[in-house]
Design a protein around this motif. Structure first.
Motif, PDB file in Angstrom:
ATOM      1  N   ALA A  38       0.824  -1.213   0.000  1.00  0.00           N
ATOM      2  CA  ALA A  38       0.000   0.000   0.000  1.00  0.00           C
ATOM      3  C   ALA A  38       0.860   1.266   0.000  1.00  0.00           C
ATOM      4  CB  ALA A  38      -0.921  -0.007   1.216  1.00  0.00           C
ATOM      5  N   LEU A  39       1.957   1.257   0.763  1.00  0.00           N
ATOM      6  CA  LEU A  39       2.836   2.427   0.799  1.00  0.00           C
ATOM      7  C   LEU A  39       3.504   2.648  -0.557  1.00  0.00           C
ATOM      8  CD1 LEU A  39       4.514   2.064   4.315  1.00  0.00           C
ATOM      9  CD2 LEU A  39       2.787   3.743   3.600  1.00  0.00           C
ATOM     10  N   LEU A  40       3.866   1.553  -1.223  1.00  0.00           N
ATOM     11  CA  LEU A  40       4.435   1.693  -2.563  1.00  0.00           C
ATOM     12  C   LEU A  40       3.415   2.317  -3.500  1.00  0.00           C
ATOM     13  CD1 LEU A  40       6.595   1.181  -4.721  1.00  0.00           C
ATOM     14  CD2 LEU A  40       5.664  -1.138  -4.981  1.00  0.00           C
ATOM     15  N   LEU A  70      -2.439   9.605  -0.009  1.00  0.00           N
ATOM     16  CA  LEU A  70      -3.186   8.940   1.060  1.00  0.00           C
ATOM     17  C   LEU A  70      -4.347   8.124   0.499  1.00  0.00           C
ATOM     18  CD1 LEU A  70      -3.274  11.800   3.745  1.00  0.00           C
ATOM     19  CD2 LEU A  70      -1.920   9.692   3.801  1.00  0.00           C
ATOM     20  N   GLY A  71      -5.027   8.668  -0.493  1.00  0.00           N
ATOM     21  CA  GLY A  71      -6.141   7.941  -1.094  1.00  0.00           C
ATOM     22  C   GLY A  71      -5.695   6.634  -1.713  1.00  0.00           C
ATOM     23  N   ASN A  72      -4.534   6.634  -2.332  1.00  0.00           N
ATOM     24  CA  ASN A  72      -4.040   5.407  -2.953  1.00  0.00           C
ATOM     25  C   ASN A  72      -3.472   4.432  -1.937  1.00  0.00           C
ATOM     26  OD1 ASN A  72      -3.990   5.236  -6.128  1.00  0.00           O
ATOM     27  ND2 ASN A  72      -3.788   7.401  -5.585  1.00  0.00           N
ATOM     28  N   ILE A  73      -3.028   4.921  -0.791  1.00  0.00           N
ATOM     29  CA  ILE A  73      -2.645   4.004   0.285  1.00  0.00           C
ATOM     30  C   ILE A  73      -3.876   3.238   0.762  1.00  0.00           C
ATOM     31  CG2 ILE A  73      -1.884   3.884   2.694  1.00  0.00           C
ATOM     32  CD1 ILE A  73       0.084   6.108   2.097  1.00  0.00           C
ATOM     33  N   VAL A  74      -4.977   3.961   0.927  1.00  0.00           N
ATOM     34  CA  VAL A  74      -6.225   3.302   1.335  1.00  0.00           C
ATOM     35  C   VAL A  74      -6.649   2.289   0.274  1.00  0.00           C
ATOM     36  CG1 VAL A  74      -8.673   3.650   1.835  1.00  0.00           C
ATOM     37  CG2 VAL A  74      -6.971   5.253   2.734  1.00  0.00           C
ATOM     38  N   MET A  75      -6.576   2.679  -0.977  1.00  0.00           N
ATOM     39  CA  MET A  75      -6.907   1.762  -2.066  1.00  0.00           C
ATOM     40  C   MET A  75      -6.011   0.528  -2.010  1.00  0.00           C
ATOM     41  SD  MET A  75      -6.772   2.543  -6.167  1.00  0.00           S
ATOM     42  CE  MET A  75      -7.011   1.265  -7.408  1.00  0.00           C
ATOM     43  N   LEU A  89      -4.517  -0.761   0.599  1.00  0.00           N
ATOM     44  CA  LEU A  89      -4.878  -1.598   1.745  1.00  0.00           C
ATOM     45  C   LEU A  89      -6.104  -2.451   1.439  1.00  0.00           C
ATOM     46  CD1 LEU A  89      -4.337   0.945   4.669  1.00  0.00           C
ATOM     47  CD2 LEU A  89      -2.897  -1.026   4.119  1.00  0.00           C
ATOM     48  N   ILE A  90      -7.105  -1.843   0.808  1.00  0.00           N
ATOM     49  CA  ILE A  90      -8.331  -2.577   0.490  1.00  0.00           C
ATOM     50  C   ILE A  90      -8.074  -3.626  -0.585  1.00  0.00           C
ATOM     51  CG2 ILE A  90     -10.651  -2.358  -0.473  1.00  0.00           C
ATOM     52  CD1 ILE A  90     -10.812   0.409   0.842  1.00  0.00           C
ATOM     53  N   PHE A  91      -7.408  -3.230  -1.654  1.00  0.00           N
ATOM     54  CA  PHE A  91      -7.129  -4.169  -2.745  1.00  0.00           C
ATOM     55  C   PHE A  91      -6.219  -5.307  -2.282  1.00  0.00           C
ATOM     56  CE2 PHE A  91      -8.036  -2.093  -7.110  1.00  0.00           C
ATOM     57  CZ  PHE A  91      -9.266  -1.654  -6.653  1.00  0.00           C
ATOM     58  N   GLY A  92      -5.166  -4.941  -1.552  1.00  0.00           N
ATOM     59  CA  GLY A  92      -4.226  -5.964  -1.108  1.00  0.00           C
ATOM     60  C   GLY A  92      -4.857  -6.965  -0.166  1.00  0.00           C
ATOM     61  N   ARG A  93      -5.664  -6.473   0.782  1.00  0.00           N
ATOM     62  CA  ARG A  93      -6.323  -7.384   1.723  1.00  0.00           C
ATOM     63  C   ARG A  93      -7.318  -8.277   1.005  1.00  0.00           C
ATOM     64  NH1 ARG A  93      -4.181  -8.919   5.829  1.00  0.00           N
ATOM     65  NH2 ARG A  93      -4.378  -7.129   7.228  1.00  0.00           N
ATOM     66  N   TYR A  94      -8.036  -7.719   0.032  1.00  0.00           N
ATOM     67  CA  TYR A  94      -8.986  -8.537  -0.722  1.00  0.00           C
ATOM     68  C   TYR A  94      -8.250  -9.675  -1.416  1.00  0.00           C
ATOM     69  CZ  TYR A  94     -12.636  -9.946  -3.946  1.00  0.00           C
ATOM     70  OH  TYR A  94     -13.554 -10.698  -4.640  1.00  0.00           O
TER      71      TYR A  94
END
Length: 265
Positions: free
Chosen positions: A201-203, A217-222, A224-229
């Motif tokens: 997510a940080l990358l 920040l918006g893409n970090i959230v994205m 986190l959601i995409f990676g966890r899914y």
């Protein structure tokens, strides 16, 4: 004379676990250096430049799909080369995983998409990320912490198909490399799922910093959601579909809405 023992071929000995770890670390470093890691460094410098410029970050404009040449045909070729580069990055990640015994199916790239397992989750993820993401961008822009993003400045007759191709190429490169490839490699190094997810997510956030802190920040959230899914389902198609749909709506929507709505910067 050379004895039979001396002339016999020598076979490489099995690599130790430490040698494998070093090889994976080197591989990841090289891949990131030529792809999104370098993009992250460039984006951070762009953000710093914007912050130091007159008017600050809010006074800057960034074009995501700018025209590259005055000649229509040359411009088209430049755009297609950009698409090819991104697809090449995705292919590199898939190839390196395949060489290590991890087939595309193992990371969720099955040949046949399923409506319930792939298409519907992809549409849901696009809505969950895309709608709040637009709101975050508009808010950040109003607060002066986001640049003005111009999704497309192309004016040629071929702009719509090229924008769709660009959206899919972005999706392929990011979801294959930043999610499937990177998290898989970090797992092999013994990283926990949470630590791998955070790194991914940080990358993703880093190479979007050229959009301002809001974009990062918006893409970090994205991420986190995409990676966890992906970690929970091991299906990559929903991420590819969602990302491509978000970018397609942004690129094509901006082309049609520009100058016709007051809320679009």
């Amino acid at each position: 004379m050379v004895s039979a023992a001396e002339s016999a071929p020598t076979w490489p000995t099995p690599e130790s676990s430490e040698q494998v770890r070093r090889a994976i670390k080197l591989e990841v470093a090289v891949v990131l250096a030529i792809t999104f890691g370098l993009s992250g460094a460039n984006a951070a410098l762009s953000l710093l430049e914007s912050a130091l410029s007159p008017g600050g970050v809010g006074g800057q404009t960034v074009a995501l799909n700018p025209s590259r040449a005055a000649q229509s045909t040359i411009d088209l070729l430049f755009q297609l080369l950009g698409v090819a580069r991104l697809l090449g990055w995705a292919a590199l990640g898939l190839y390196l995983l395949w060489r290590s015994g991890i087939a595309p199916r193992a990371i969720g790239l099955v040949r046949r998409l399923r409506r319930r397992a792939d298409i519907m989750p992809g549409l849901l993820l696009a809505a969950v990320i895309g709608i709040p993401g637009l709101g975050l961008y508009l808010t950040a822009h109003a607060l002066g912490v986001s640049v003005t993003i111009v999704p497309s400045s192309l004016e040629h007759w071929w702009r719509l198909p090229v924008l769709v191709l660009s959206a899919w190429a972005n999706s392929a490169a990011e979801e294959v490399l930043v999610v499937a490839y990177l998290i898989t490699r970090l797992r092999a190094l013994g990283w926990s799922e949470n630590r791998s997810l955070l790194a991914s997510a940080l990358l993703r956030g880093s190479y979007h910093l050229y959009q301002g802190l809001g974009g990062g920040l918006g893409n970090i959230v994205m991420g986190l959601i995409f990676g966890r899914y992906w970690q929970r389902t091991n299906r990559l198609w929903p991420l590819l579909l969602a990302h491509a749909l978000i970018d397609t709506v942004a690129y094509v929507g901006y082309t049609f809405l520009r100058g016709h709505v007051s809320w679009l910067p």
